[in-house]
Write a protein that holds these residues in place. Structure first.
Motif, PDB file in Angstrom:
ATOM      1  N   CYS A 112       0.838  -1.195   0.000  1.00 57.93           N
ATOM      2  CA  CYS A 112       0.000   0.000   0.000  1.00 57.93           C
ATOM      3  C   CYS A 112       0.876   1.251   0.000  1.00 57.93           C
ATOM      4  CB  CYS A 112      -0.904   0.002   1.237  1.00 57.93           C
ATOM      5  SG  CYS A 112      -2.037   1.412   1.325  1.00 57.93           S
ATOM      6  N   THR A 113       0.595   2.181  -0.894  1.00 61.20           N
ATOM      7  CA  THR A 113       1.385   3.407  -0.961  1.00 61.20           C
ATOM      8  C   THR A 113       1.076   4.305   0.230  1.00 61.20           C
ATOM      9  OG1 THR A 113      -0.303   4.540  -2.281  1.00 61.20           O
ATOM     10  CG2 THR A 113       1.403   3.330  -3.483  1.00 61.20           C
ATOM     11  N   VAL A 114       2.020   5.149   0.564  1.00 60.13           N
ATOM     12  CA  VAL A 114       1.853   6.066   1.693  1.00 60.13           C
ATOM     13  C   VAL A 114       0.627   6.954   1.481  1.00 60.13           C
ATOM     14  CG1 VAL A 114       2.902   8.013   2.908  1.00 60.13           C
ATOM     15  CG2 VAL A 114       4.319   6.067   2.233  1.00 60.13           C
ATOM     16  N   GLU A 115       0.406   7.350   0.236  1.00 57.37           N
ATOM     17  CA  GLU A 115      -0.716   8.239  -0.068  1.00 57.37           C
ATOM     18  C   GLU A 115      -2.081   7.607   0.215  1.00 57.37           C
ATOM     19  OE1 GLU A 115       1.736   7.528  -2.076  1.00 57.37           O
ATOM     20  OE2 GLU A 115       2.866   9.416  -2.149  1.00 57.37           O
ATOM     21  N   ASN A 116      -2.146   6.277   0.157  1.00 54.55           N
ATOM     22  CA  ASN A 116      -3.435   5.591   0.339  1.00 54.55           C
ATOM     23  C   ASN A 116      -3.633   4.993   1.726  1.00 54.55           C
ATOM     24  OD1 ASN A 116      -4.477   6.068  -2.227  1.00 54.55           O
ATOM     25  ND2 ASN A 116      -3.437   4.302  -3.108  1.00 54.55           N
ATOM     26  N   GLN A 117      -2.637   5.073   2.583  1.00 56.65           N
ATOM     27  CA  GLN A 117      -2.712   4.391   3.878  1.00 56.65           C
ATOM     28  C   GLN A 117      -3.893   4.862   4.727  1.00 56.65           C
ATOM     29  OE1 GLN A 117       1.153   4.733   5.706  1.00 56.65           O
ATOM     30  NE2 GLN A 117       2.019   3.061   4.498  1.00 56.65           N
ATOM     31  N   VAL A 118      -4.019   6.162   4.902  1.00 52.66           N
ATOM     32  CA  VAL A 118      -5.111   6.680   5.740  1.00 52.66           C
ATOM     33  C   VAL A 118      -6.458   6.440   5.068  1.00 52.66           C
ATOM     34  CG1 VAL A 118      -6.137   8.794   6.679  1.00 52.66           C
ATOM     35  CG2 VAL A 118      -3.682   8.376   6.923  1.00 52.66           C
ATOM     36  N   LYS A 119      -6.520   6.628   3.765  1.00 48.18           N
ATOM     37  CA  LYS A 119      -7.776   6.439   3.037  1.00 48.18           C
ATOM     38  C   LYS A 119      -8.279   5.001   3.178  1.00 48.18           C
ATOM     39  CE  LYS A 119      -8.129   8.427  -0.920  1.00 48.18           C
ATOM     40  NZ  LYS A 119      -7.943   8.776  -2.357  1.00 48.18           N
ATOM     41  N   PHE A 120      -7.385   4.033   2.999  1.00 47.29           N
ATOM     42  CA  PHE A 120      -7.793   2.626   3.087  1.00 47.29           C
ATOM     43  C   PHE A 120      -8.039   2.207   4.536  1.00 47.29           C
ATOM     44  CE2 PHE A 120      -5.493   1.279  -1.100  1.00 47.29           C
ATOM     45  CZ  PHE A 120      -6.397   2.050  -1.813  1.00 47.29           C
ATOM     46  N   ALA A 121      -7.190   2.670   5.450  1.00 43.70           N
ATOM     47  CA  ALA A 121      -7.324   2.276   6.863  1.00 43.70           C
ATOM     48  C   ALA A 121      -8.641   2.753   7.450  1.00 43.70           C
ATOM     49  CB  ALA A 121      -6.150   2.823   7.674  1.00 43.70           C
ATOM     50  N   THR A 122      -9.038   3.977   7.156  1.00 45.23           N
ATOM     51  CA  THR A 122     -10.271   4.511   7.730  1.00 45.23           C
ATOM     52  C   THR A 122     -11.515   3.851   7.145  1.00 45.23           C
ATOM     53  OG1 THR A 122     -10.124   6.354   6.152  1.00 45.23           O
ATOM     54  CG2 THR A 122      -9.309   6.741   8.380  1.00 45.23           C
ATOM     55  N   CYS A 123     -11.354   3.099   6.058  1.00 43.36           N
ATOM     56  CA  CYS A 123     -12.488   2.345   5.519  1.00 43.36           C
ATOM     57  C   CYS A 123     -12.815   1.131   6.384  1.00 43.36           C
ATOM     58  CB  CYS A 123     -12.195   1.888   4.087  1.00 43.36           C
ATOM     59  SG  CYS A 123     -12.302   3.209   2.867  1.00 43.36           S
ATOM     60  N   THR A 124     -11.936   0.817   7.336  1.00 44.50           N
ATOM     61  CA  THR A 124     -12.194  -0.311   8.235  1.00 44.50           C
ATOM     62  C   THR A 124     -12.809   0.162   9.551  1.00 44.50           C
ATOM     63  OG1 THR A 124      -9.997  -0.255   9.275  1.00 44.50           O
ATOM     64  CG2 THR A 124     -10.214  -1.541   7.242  1.00 44.50           C
ATOM     65  N   LEU A 125     -13.060   1.440   9.685  1.00 45.27           N
ATOM     66  CA  LEU A 125     -13.719   1.961  10.891  1.00 45.27           C
ATOM     67  C   LEU A 125     -15.215   1.707  10.800  1.00 45.27           C
ATOM     68  CD1 LEU A 125     -11.885   5.397  11.312  1.00 45.27           C
ATOM     69  CD2 LEU A 125     -11.334   3.199  12.386  1.00 45.27           C
ATOM     70  N   MET A 126     -15.792   1.375  11.938  1.00 39.77           N
ATOM     71  CA  MET A 126     -17.226   1.082  11.983  1.00 39.77           C
ATOM     72  C   MET A 126     -17.832   1.743  13.221  1.00 39.77           C
ATOM     73  SD  MET A 126     -17.076  -2.981  10.960  1.00 39.77           S
ATOM     74  CE  MET A 126     -18.826  -3.083  10.630  1.00 39.77           C
ATOM     75  N   GLY A 127     -19.156   1.798  13.285  1.00 37.11           N
ATOM     76  CA  GLY A 127     -19.850   2.294  14.471  1.00 37.11           C
ATOM     77  C   GLY A 127     -19.459   3.716  14.817  1.00 37.11           C
ATOM     78  N   ILE A 128     -19.229   3.952  16.114  1.00 39.84           N
ATOM     79  CA  ILE A 128     -18.926   5.306  16.563  1.00 39.84           C
ATOM     80  C   ILE A 128     -17.569   5.793  16.044  1.00 39.84           C
ATOM     81  CG2 ILE A 128     -20.347   5.091  18.626  1.00 39.84           C
ATOM     82  CD1 ILE A 128     -17.814   4.715  20.254  1.00 39.84           C
ATOM     83  N   ALA A 129     -16.671   4.862  15.761  1.00 37.39           N
ATOM     84  CA  ALA A 129     -15.366   5.253  15.212  1.00 37.39           C
ATOM     85  C   ALA A 129     -15.544   5.840  13.815  1.00 37.39           C
ATOM     86  CB  ALA A 129     -14.425   4.059  15.172  1.00 37.39           C
ATOM     87  N   LEU A 130     -16.413   5.224  13.006  1.00 38.78           N
ATOM     88  CA  LEU A 130     -16.690   5.737  11.662  1.00 38.78           C
ATOM     89  C   LEU A 130     -17.384   7.099  11.743  1.00 38.78           C
ATOM     90  CD1 LEU A 130     -16.742   5.434   8.606  1.00 38.78           C
ATOM     91  CD2 LEU A 130     -18.861   4.109   8.836  1.00 38.78           C
ATOM     92  N   THR A 131     -18.327   7.235  12.681  1.00 44.23           N
ATOM     93  CA  THR A 131     -19.016   8.522  12.857  1.00 44.23           C
ATOM     94  C   THR A 131     -18.015   9.608  13.231  1.00 44.23           C
ATOM     95  OG1 THR A 131     -21.039   7.391  13.587  1.00 44.23           O
ATOM     96  CG2 THR A 131     -20.811   9.717  14.160  1.00 44.23           C
ATOM     97  N   TRP A 132     -17.092   9.286  14.118  1.00 49.08           N
ATOM     98  CA  TRP A 132     -16.053  10.241  14.519  1.00 49.08           C
ATOM     99  C   TRP A 132     -15.197  10.666  13.320  1.00 49.08           C
ATOM    100  CZ3 TRP A 132     -10.785   8.829  14.176  1.00 49.08           C
ATOM    101  CH2 TRP A 132      -9.888   9.818  14.599  1.00 49.08           C
ATOM    102  N   TRP A 133     -14.773   9.694  12.504  1.00 46.33           N
ATOM    103  CA  TRP A 133     -13.922  10.010  11.360  1.00 46.33           C
ATOM    104  C   TRP A 133     -14.670  10.853  10.323  1.00 46.33           C
ATOM    105  CZ3 TRP A 133      -9.273  10.746   9.787  1.00 46.33           C
ATOM    106  CH2 TRP A 133      -9.018  10.844   8.409  1.00 46.33           C
ATOM    107  N   ASN A 134     -15.909  10.493  10.038  1.00 46.23           N
ATOM    108  CA  ASN A 134     -16.688  11.257   9.060  1.00 46.23           C
ATOM    109  C   ASN A 134     -16.898  12.703   9.516  1.00 46.23           C
ATOM    110  OD1 ASN A 134     -16.935   9.160   7.254  1.00 46.23           O
ATOM    111  ND2 ASN A 134     -18.900   8.449   8.061  1.00 46.23           N
ATOM    112  N   SER A 135     -17.095  12.872  10.818  1.00 42.37           N
ATOM    113  CA  SER A 135     -17.267  14.222  11.364  1.00 42.37           C
ATOM    114  C   SER A 135     -15.981  15.030  11.200  1.00 42.37           C
ATOM    115  CB  SER A 135     -17.646  14.131  12.843  1.00 42.37           C
ATOM    116  OG  SER A 135     -17.720  15.418  13.428  1.00 42.37           O
ATOM    117  N   HIS A 136     -14.858  14.383  11.455  1.00 41.04           N
ATOM    118  CA  HIS A 136     -13.561  15.052  11.294  1.00 41.04           C
ATOM    119  C   HIS A 136     -13.334  15.432   9.835  1.00 41.04           C
ATOM    120  CE1 HIS A 136      -9.292  15.941  11.568  1.00 41.04           C
ATOM    121  NE2 HIS A 136      -9.065  15.036  10.635  1.00 41.04           N
ATOM    122  N   ALA A 137     -13.641  14.511   8.902  1.00 40.19           N
ATOM    123  CA  ALA A 137     -13.438  14.769   7.478  1.00 40.19           C
ATOM    124  C   ALA A 137     -14.305  15.924   6.990  1.00 40.19           C
ATOM    125  CB  ALA A 137     -13.730  13.502   6.672  1.00 40.19           C
TER     126      ALA A 137
END
Length: 247
Positions: A112-137
C-alpha cells in the motif's frame, strides 16, 4: 562541323586521343588496412558500451536485455484481500493497539502506498469510530483528512480512544512490566502492545531497549546487556534465544 548532339567521327588513319582516368588509385599497405579495421572495431565497441550504460534498467552486465516486471499499485481490493481488522471505537486500548499492528502488517504485504494508507485504513472503521472520522473529514474537508499521515492518524485515534487516565495506567504498567517466570514470549507481546501507546516515554530507541531489558529475569539479564542490542528487534531476538537455551 558535326551536328550538335552527335559524336564526332574520326577520319580513317587518325589516332584517337588517350583516355584520361578520372579516378586516382591509392596504394594501401597491409599495416594501414589493419589500422583502419582496428579503428572501426573500436568505434563499434564504444558505441555498444555507451548504449548499454545509458540503458542500465533494461540490460544486464552481459548486454542481454532484462525483462522487468512493473509493480502494480495496490488497489482497495488488494488491500482488503489482506484481511485488515475492523475497529468500532468501543473495544478498548488493547484492541486499538492490535488494530494498529494489523494495519501496518497489511500495509507491508499489500504494498500500500503512503498516499493511500489513511484512506484505506479509515475504511475499516465502523460504528462510533466511523461517525467520529466522518465528522472530522467534514470539518477539515476530505482532501485535508486523507492527506494526514498514518503516524498522525495513530496519534489522533490514541488521543480519542485512550483517555489520559487510561494512558497513565498503561505507562505505569509498562514501567513495572517484568518477565513472569520464564515466559519471555508473553512479556515480548505485552511490552510491544503497551509501547505502541506510550511513544512519549521513549524519545529514542535506546530508551525503549533499556526499559525492555530492565524487565528481564536475573538469569539472562547480564547476557542481554552484554550483547549490546542496537534495535528492539535485536534485543527481543537475543532475549528469546537465551531463554530458549535455559529451558
Amino acid at each position: 562541323m558535326a551536328p550538335r548532339g552527335r559524336p564526332t567521327r574520326l577520319n580513317p588513319g587518325t589516332t584517337p586521343p588517350p583516355v584520361t582516368d578520372t579516378h586516382t588509385t591509392t596504394s594501401v599497405t597491409s599495416a594501414q588496412l589493419q589500422a583502419m579495421i582496428d579503428e572501426g572495431v573500436t568505434a563499434v565497441l564504444a558505441a555498444r558500451a555507451t548504449t548499454r550504460n545509458g540503458d542500465d534498467s533494461h540490460t544486464s552486465g552481459t548486454g542481454v536485455r532484462r525483462n522487468e516486471r512493473a509493480v502494480r499499485e495496490c488497489t482497495y481490493q488488494d488491500f482488503m484481500k489482506c484481511q485488515p481488522l475492523f475497529f468500532r471505537g468501543t473495544e478498548g486500548v488493547v484492541d486499538l493497539t492490535q488494530w494498529f499492528e494489523r494495519m501496518e502488517t497489511v500495509f507491508r504485504i499489500s504494498n500500500c502506498t503512503v498516499e493511500n494508507q489513511v484512506k484505506f485504513a479509515t475504511c475499516t472503521l465502523m460504528g462510533i469510530a466511523l461517525t467520529w472520522w466522518n465528522s472530522h473529514a467534514r470539518t477539515v474537508t476530505n482532501e485535508v483528512a486523507y492527506a494526514m499521515t498514518w503516524s498522525d492518524l495513530k496519534k489522533k485515534m490514541t488521543t480519542k480512544y485512550c483517555p489520559r487516565n487510561e494512558i497513565k495506567k498503561i505507562e505505569a504498567e509498562l514501567w513495572n512490566l517484568k518477565v513472569k517466570g520464564t515466559d519471555v514470549v508473553a512479556y515480548n507481546q505485552r511490552f510491544q502492545e503497551l509501547a505502541l501507546l506510550c511513544d512519549r516515554m521513549f524519545p529514542e530507541e535506546t530508551d525503549k531497549i533499556e526499559r525492555y531489558v530492565g524487565g528481564m529475569p536475573d538469569l539472562i539479564y547480564s547476557s542481554v546487556v552484554a550483547s549490546k542490542p542496537k534495535t528492539m528487534q535485536e534485543a527481543i531476538e537475543m532475549a528469546t534465544e537465551l531463554m530458549d537455551r535455559r529451558n
